[in-house]
Write a protein that holds these residues in place. Structure first.
Motif, PDB file in Angstrom:
ATOM      1  N   ALA A   1      12.049   3.864  61.248  1.00 13.65           N
ATOM      2  CA  ALA A   1      12.206   3.553  59.507  1.00 13.65           C
ATOM      3  C   ALA A   1      12.369   4.323  58.419  1.00 13.65           C
ATOM      4  CB  ALA A   1      11.243   2.019  58.735  1.00 13.65           C
ATOM      5  N   HIS A   2      12.665   4.903  57.066  1.00 12.53           N
ATOM      6  CA  HIS A   2      12.302   5.786  56.406  1.00 12.53           C
ATOM      7  C   HIS A   2      12.468   5.450  54.795  1.00 12.53           C
ATOM      8  CE1 HIS A   2      11.509   9.643  59.244  1.00 12.53           C
ATOM      9  NE2 HIS A   2      12.901   8.317  60.158  1.00 12.53           N
ATOM     10  N   GLU A   3      11.405   5.740  53.697  1.00 13.96           N
ATOM     11  CA  GLU A   3      11.283   5.288  52.649  1.00 13.96           C
ATOM     12  C   GLU A   3      12.404   6.234  51.512  1.00 13.96           C
ATOM     13  OE1 GLU A   3       8.793   2.953  51.003  1.00 13.96           O
ATOM     14  OE2 GLU A   3       8.179   2.249  52.694  1.00 13.96           O
ATOM     15  N   GLY A   4      13.762   6.325  51.302  1.00 13.26           N
ATOM     16  CA  GLY A   4      13.932   7.320  50.424  1.00 13.26           C
ATOM     17  C   GLY A   4      15.008   6.804  49.621  1.00 13.26           C
ATOM     18  N   GLU A   5      16.076   7.979  49.106  1.00  9.01           N
ATOM     19  CA  GLU A   5      16.996   8.165  48.392  1.00  9.01           C
ATOM     20  C   GLU A   5      18.201   9.232  49.433  1.00  9.01           C
ATOM     21  OE1 GLU A   5      17.449   7.878  44.729  1.00  9.01           O
ATOM     22  OE2 GLU A   5      16.027   7.044  44.286  1.00  9.01           O
ATOM     23  N   MET A   6      19.199   8.858  49.452  1.00  9.56           N
ATOM     24  CA  MET A   6      20.278   9.678  50.046  1.00  9.56           C
ATOM     25  C   MET A   6      21.165  10.004  49.157  1.00  9.56           C
ATOM     26  SD  MET A   6      22.624  10.433  53.645  1.00  9.56           S
ATOM     27  CE  MET A   6      23.348   9.452  52.434  1.00  9.56           C
ATOM     28  N   THR A   7      21.551  10.989  48.380  1.00  4.82           N
ATOM     29  CA  THR A   7      22.287  11.617  47.719  1.00  4.82           C
ATOM     30  C   THR A   7      23.910  12.299  48.055  1.00  4.82           C
ATOM     31  OG1 THR A   7      21.487  12.871  46.014  1.00  4.82           O
ATOM     32  CG2 THR A   7      21.119  10.656  45.254  1.00  4.82           C
ATOM     33  N   VAL A   8      24.878  12.162  47.495  1.00  2.56           N
ATOM     34  CA  VAL A   8      25.836  13.330  48.369  1.00  2.56           C
ATOM     35  C   VAL A   8      26.850  13.414  46.883  1.00  2.56           C
ATOM     36  CG1 VAL A   8      27.988  12.998  49.960  1.00  2.56           C
ATOM     37  CG2 VAL A   8      26.002  11.806  50.323  1.00  2.56           C
ATOM     38  N   GLU A   9      26.565  15.219  46.787  1.00  6.23           N
ATOM     39  CA  GLU A   9      28.022  15.041  45.772  1.00  6.23           C
ATOM     40  C   GLU A   9      29.364  15.460  46.686  1.00  6.23           C
ATOM     41  OE1 GLU A   9      25.839  17.619  43.340  1.00  6.23           O
ATOM     42  OE2 GLU A   9      24.357  16.256  43.248  1.00  6.23           O
ATOM     43  N   THR A  10      30.280  15.452  46.089  1.00  7.69           N
ATOM     44  CA  THR A  10      31.526  15.681  46.877  1.00  7.69           C
ATOM     45  C   THR A  10      32.492  16.553  46.015  1.00  7.69           C
ATOM     46  OG1 THR A  10      32.860  13.851  46.585  1.00  7.69           O
ATOM     47  CG2 THR A  10      31.701  13.721  48.370  1.00  7.69           C
ATOM     48  N   GLY A  11      32.051  16.577  44.479  1.00 12.49           N
ATOM     49  CA  GLY A  11      32.915  16.801  43.686  1.00 12.49           C
ATOM     50  C   GLY A  11      34.446  16.692  43.278  1.00 12.49           C
ATOM     51  N   ALA A  12      34.472  15.449  44.141  1.00 10.79           N
ATOM     52  CA  ALA A  12      35.870  15.002  43.879  1.00 10.79           C
ATOM     53  C   ALA A  12      35.630  13.995  43.331  1.00 10.79           C
ATOM     54  CB  ALA A  12      36.246  14.878  45.465  1.00 10.79           C
ATOM     55  N   SER A  13      36.825  13.552  42.366  1.00 13.71           N
ATOM     56  CA  SER A  13      36.606  12.486  41.469  1.00 13.71           C
ATOM     57  C   SER A  13      36.316  11.021  42.581  1.00 13.71           C
ATOM     58  CB  SER A  13      37.490  12.309  40.165  1.00 13.71           C
ATOM     59  OG  SER A  13      38.537  12.099  40.727  1.00 13.71           O
ATOM     60  N   THR A  14      36.070   9.655  41.347  1.00 17.93           N
ATOM     61  CA  THR A  14      37.203   8.904  42.641  1.00 17.93           C
ATOM     62  C   THR A  14      37.930   8.550  42.617  1.00 17.93           C
ATOM     63  OG1 THR A  14      34.508   7.236  41.058  1.00 17.93           O
ATOM     64  CG2 THR A  14      36.676   5.822  41.935  1.00 17.93           C
ATOM     65  N   ASP A  15      38.775   9.337  41.863  1.00 17.73           N
ATOM     66  CA  ASP A  15      40.558   8.661  42.125  1.00 17.73           C
ATOM     67  C   ASP A  15      41.341   9.856  43.016  1.00 17.73           C
ATOM     68  OD1 ASP A  15      40.893   7.196  40.102  1.00 17.73           O
ATOM     69  OD2 ASP A  15      41.230   8.060  37.941  1.00 17.73           O
ATOM     70  N   ASP A  16      40.413  10.653  43.523  1.00 18.02           N
ATOM     71  CA  ASP A  16      40.725  11.683  44.028  1.00 18.02           C
ATOM     72  C   ASP A  16      40.526  11.317  45.572  1.00 18.02           C
ATOM     73  OD1 ASP A  16      41.756  13.722  42.630  1.00 18.02           O
ATOM     74  OD2 ASP A  16      40.180  14.919  42.900  1.00 18.02           O
ATOM     75  N   LEU A  17      39.000  10.717  45.605  1.00 20.58           N
ATOM     76  CA  LEU A  17      38.496   9.527  47.013  1.00 20.58           C
ATOM     77  C   LEU A  17      39.757   8.640  47.140  1.00 20.58           C
ATOM     78  CD1 LEU A  17      35.166  10.527  46.500  1.00 20.58           C
ATOM     79  CD2 LEU A  17      36.072  11.672  47.712  1.00 20.58           C
ATOM     80  N   LEU A  18      40.124   7.654  46.094  1.00 13.27           N
ATOM     81  CA  LEU A  18      40.632   6.852  46.397  1.00 13.27           C
ATOM     82  C   LEU A  18      42.017   7.224  47.001  1.00 13.27           C
ATOM     83  CD1 LEU A  18      39.839   4.069  43.738  1.00 13.27           C
ATOM     84  CD2 LEU A  18      39.057   3.864  46.089  1.00 13.27           C
ATOM     85  N   GLY A  19      42.926   8.257  46.627  1.00 14.89           N
ATOM     86  CA  GLY A  19      43.922   8.546  46.786  1.00 14.89           C
ATOM     87  C   GLY A  19      43.727   9.633  48.418  1.00 14.89           C
ATOM     88  N   GLN A  20      42.692   9.851  48.748  1.00 11.49           N
ATOM     89  CA  GLN A  20      42.667  10.065  50.330  1.00 11.49           C
ATOM     90  C   GLN A  20      42.502   9.515  51.267  1.00 11.49           C
ATOM     91  OE1 GLN A  20      39.405  12.721  50.593  1.00 11.49           O
ATOM     92  NE2 GLN A  20      40.146  14.569  49.140  1.00 11.49           N
TER      93      GLN A  20
END
Length: 63
Positions: free
Chosen positions: A32-51
């Motif tokens: 078990a690990h505590e902490g955060e994970m973030t991912v920066e895709t560079g794509a907008s929400t609209d782009d991701l929803l389109g994909q």
């Protein structure tokens, strides 16, 4: 062998540690690990929803 059958010879020849009367406990928090994970895709929400929509449409076309 049918479904649910087993080799009885395997049951007779199991290696057991007779000195250890207690079963070993499993530590469910070992990895078990505590902490955060973030991912920066560079794509907008609209782009991701389109994909996502493209993927769904291509899956539907395959069926």
């Amino acid at each position: 062998m049918g479904f649910g059958s087993y080799d009885e010879s395997e049951q007779r020849h199991q290696n057991r540690d007779e000195d250890d009367g207690e079963e070993k406990a499993v530590n469910v928090h070992e990895n078990a690990h505590e902490g955060e994970m973030t991912v920066e895709t560079g794509a907008s929400t609209d782009d991701l929803l389109g994909q996502l929509q493209d993927i769904k449409e291509s899956k539907a076309a395959e069926e």
